[in-house]
Motif scaffolding. Structure first.
Motif, PDB file in Angstrom:
ATOM      1  N   ALA A  35      15.556  17.224   3.951  1.00  0.00           N
ATOM      2  CA  ALA A  35      17.050  18.205   3.731  1.00  0.00           C
ATOM      3  C   ALA A  35      18.013  17.193   3.109  1.00  0.00           C
ATOM      4  O   ALA A  35      17.883  15.999   3.241  1.00  0.00           O
ATOM      5  CB  ALA A  35      17.402  18.513   4.949  1.00  0.00           C
ATOM      6  N   PRO A  85       9.654  23.501   5.581  1.00  0.00           N
ATOM      7  CA  PRO A  85      10.801  22.681   5.487  1.00  0.00           C
ATOM      8  C   PRO A  85      10.175  21.183   5.470  1.00  0.00           C
ATOM      9  O   PRO A  85       9.353  20.802   6.229  1.00  0.00           O
ATOM     10  CB  PRO A  85      11.648  22.781   6.446  1.00  0.00           C
ATOM     11  N   GLY A 100      20.629  21.967   1.634  1.00  0.00           N
ATOM     12  CA  GLY A 100      19.515  22.524   2.597  1.00  0.00           C
ATOM     13  C   GLY A 100      18.341  21.903   2.138  1.00  0.00           C
ATOM     14  O   GLY A 100      18.105  20.827   2.008  1.00  0.00           O
ATOM     15  N   TRP A 101      17.377  22.677   2.754  1.00  0.00           N
ATOM     16  CA  TRP A 101      16.072  22.227   3.104  1.00  0.00           C
ATOM     17  C   TRP A 101      15.384  21.952   1.627  1.00  0.00           C
ATOM     18  O   TRP A 101      15.270  23.110   0.907  1.00  0.00           O
ATOM     19  CB  TRP A 101      15.167  22.937   4.087  1.00  0.00           C
ATOM     20  N   HIS A 122      25.424  19.785   8.343  1.00  0.00           N
ATOM     21  CA  HIS A 122      24.120  19.387   7.438  1.00  0.00           C
ATOM     22  C   HIS A 122      22.958  20.116   8.159  1.00  0.00           C
ATOM     23  O   HIS A 122      22.983  20.033   9.488  1.00  0.00           O
ATOM     24  CB  HIS A 122      23.802  17.894   7.668  1.00  0.00           C
ATOM     25  N   PRO A 123      21.915  20.456   7.578  1.00  0.00           N
ATOM     26  CA  PRO A 123      20.690  21.110   8.218  1.00  0.00           C
ATOM     27  C   PRO A 123      19.694  20.159   9.017  1.00  0.00           C
ATOM     28  O   PRO A 123      19.177  20.211   9.777  1.00  0.00           O
ATOM     29  CB  PRO A 123      20.050  21.691   6.992  1.00  0.00           C
ATOM     30  N   GLY A 124      19.785  18.789   8.672  1.00  0.00           N
ATOM     31  CA  GLY A 124      19.111  17.661   8.968  1.00  0.00           C
ATOM     32  C   GLY A 124      19.712  17.141  10.399  1.00  0.00           C
ATOM     33  O   GLY A 124      21.019  17.159  10.532  1.00  0.00           O
ATOM     34  N   SER A 176      18.353  26.844  10.345  1.00  0.00           N
ATOM     35  CA  SER A 176      17.322  26.623   9.635  1.00  0.00           C
ATOM     36  C   SER A 176      16.321  27.704   9.517  1.00  0.00           C
ATOM     37  O   SER A 176      15.822  28.291   8.265  1.00  0.00           O
ATOM     38  CB  SER A 176      16.691  25.126   9.651  1.00  0.00           C
TER      39      SER A 176
END
Length: 375
Positions: free
Chosen positions: A35, A32, A39-40, A326-328, A20
């Protein structure tokens, strides 16, 4: 919860934070916020277009970078944290708003305990002084802000901004901070905590602190209990007890916990509003509660709080965490149900408290965090 699961989840958190941080170079200095798979979503785009200075969640992103530095000793995370904090730091002495605690406790005060960086101390103290300027002696509390539309509004959220004042009173040479925090917490208990231990969101107050009316901006109704607001109150009470050992905070904590325990689903992850059984869950509320109880359990006399916290944390790890792509970190976060904004997402504040809860399972971190009360 096994050590293997804790270590695995922390490895994933570190990997995602690094990815990230690299991805956010394209939009720096937009912080950020939430998300989705693509993405964020950052402060400065879509519905957050006007919020280019980190909204109320910029400190959580910066705090996550500091946690990664503690875990890895990688200079990349330290340099990144300092860079983002430079963007955030003008707000430490600017507008009078309760969110200053959300912004600078994770990004300056807590990291100061870990690294003893004098710049963090300076920023944290400046933010604490700004927060104290918001204190109104008439009603005996801090309103949401000094803006006319907020100057009479006491919010349950503010309880989780108070750790900045408890830290300042204990470790930053500000003895006036603890009495102000206690008065505010007492006002919150009097105006927003009901006899059954549930919480209201907003109280509009007269100049002497009398309740004019109750409102809910993010809950189902003025009479219901918005779960993240309840988590903010519970976590704030836990921090008050951690920092001061005052019996008032313990009584408040136990009342708030009893309500959560009696009204949350069996896995401990509440619905976005406790009254909306069958509605969206809010994993952020569970992460906020788990981290606060684990912090409290670092005191050998309060280890009883570790077991319920670990049960919640294990549920989050096994059933509410995203895969590596997944970014989160956490899914099923309900940001603002009444407004229909990001009702099923990941959020940087939920991710921060989840990562902090995992860190609070590590012996070295538990030992280090106890130093947050030392001058």
């Amino acid at each position: 919860m096994t050590n293997e699961l804790i270590e695995e989840q922390l490895r994933i958190c570190i990997q995602k934070t690094r990815r990230s941080a690299d991805a956010l170079e394209e939009t720096f200095p937009r912080f950020p916020h939430v998300a989705h798979a693509r993405g964020w979503k950052t402060s400065g785009e879509d519905e957050w277009k006007q919020l280019v200075d980190g909204y109320w969640t910029g400190g959580h992103w910066t705090g996550a970078l500091w946690l990664c530095h503690f875990l890895t000793e990688d200079e990349f995370f330290k340099d990144s944290a300092r860079r983002w904090l430079r963007e955030l730091s003008p707000r430490s002495g600017a507008r009078l708003i309760h969110d200053v605690g959300f912004l600078f406790y994770p990004s300056a005060a807590l990291p100061y305990a870990l690294f003893r960086d004098k710049d963090l101390l300076i920023t944290g103290k400046r933010a604490a002084y700004t927060m104290l300027r918001l204190f109104d002696k008439g009603p005996g509390c801090m309103p949401i802000s000094d803006a006319p539309e907020h100057a009479d509004a006491l919010a349950v959220d503010t309880m989780m901004n108070l750790p900045l004042l408890w830290w300042a009173g204990a470790a930053a040479g500000m003895p006036e901070a603890h009495p102000a925090a206690l008065r505010h917490a007492r006002a919150t208990a009097r105006c927003l905590v009901r006899p059954d231990g549930s919480t209201a969101h907003i109280a509009r107050l007269d100049p002497r602190g009398g309740v004019v009316r109750i409102e809910s901006w993010q809950g189902a109704s003025p009479d219901s209990c918005w779960s993240r607001g309840h988590a903010w109150a519970l976590a704030g009470a836990a921090h008050g007890l951690f920092f001061t050992d005052h019996e008032f905070y313990e009584e408040l904590l136990r009342a708030l916990w009893r309500f959560h325990e009696s009204n949350a689903p069996e896995d401990g992850v509440p619905y976005w509003d406790y009254s909306d059984t069958g509605g969206e869950r809010d994993a952020s509320a569970a992460a906020i509660i788990a981290h606060a109880l684990l912090l409290l359990s670092t005191n050998p006399l309060r280890r009883e709080w570790a077991d319920p916290a670990l049960r919640i944390l294990q549920t989050l790890a096994e059933n509410y965490s995203h895969g590596v792509e997944h970014p989160g970190f956490l899914k099923k976060v309900c940001f603002h149900k009444p407004a229909g904004i990001d009702v099923d997402c990941s959020s940087i504040f939920a991710d921060y408290y989840y990562m902090l809860a995992l860190c609070l399972c590590l012996p070295d971190f538990r030992k280090a965090i106890r130093k947050i009360k030392d001058a």
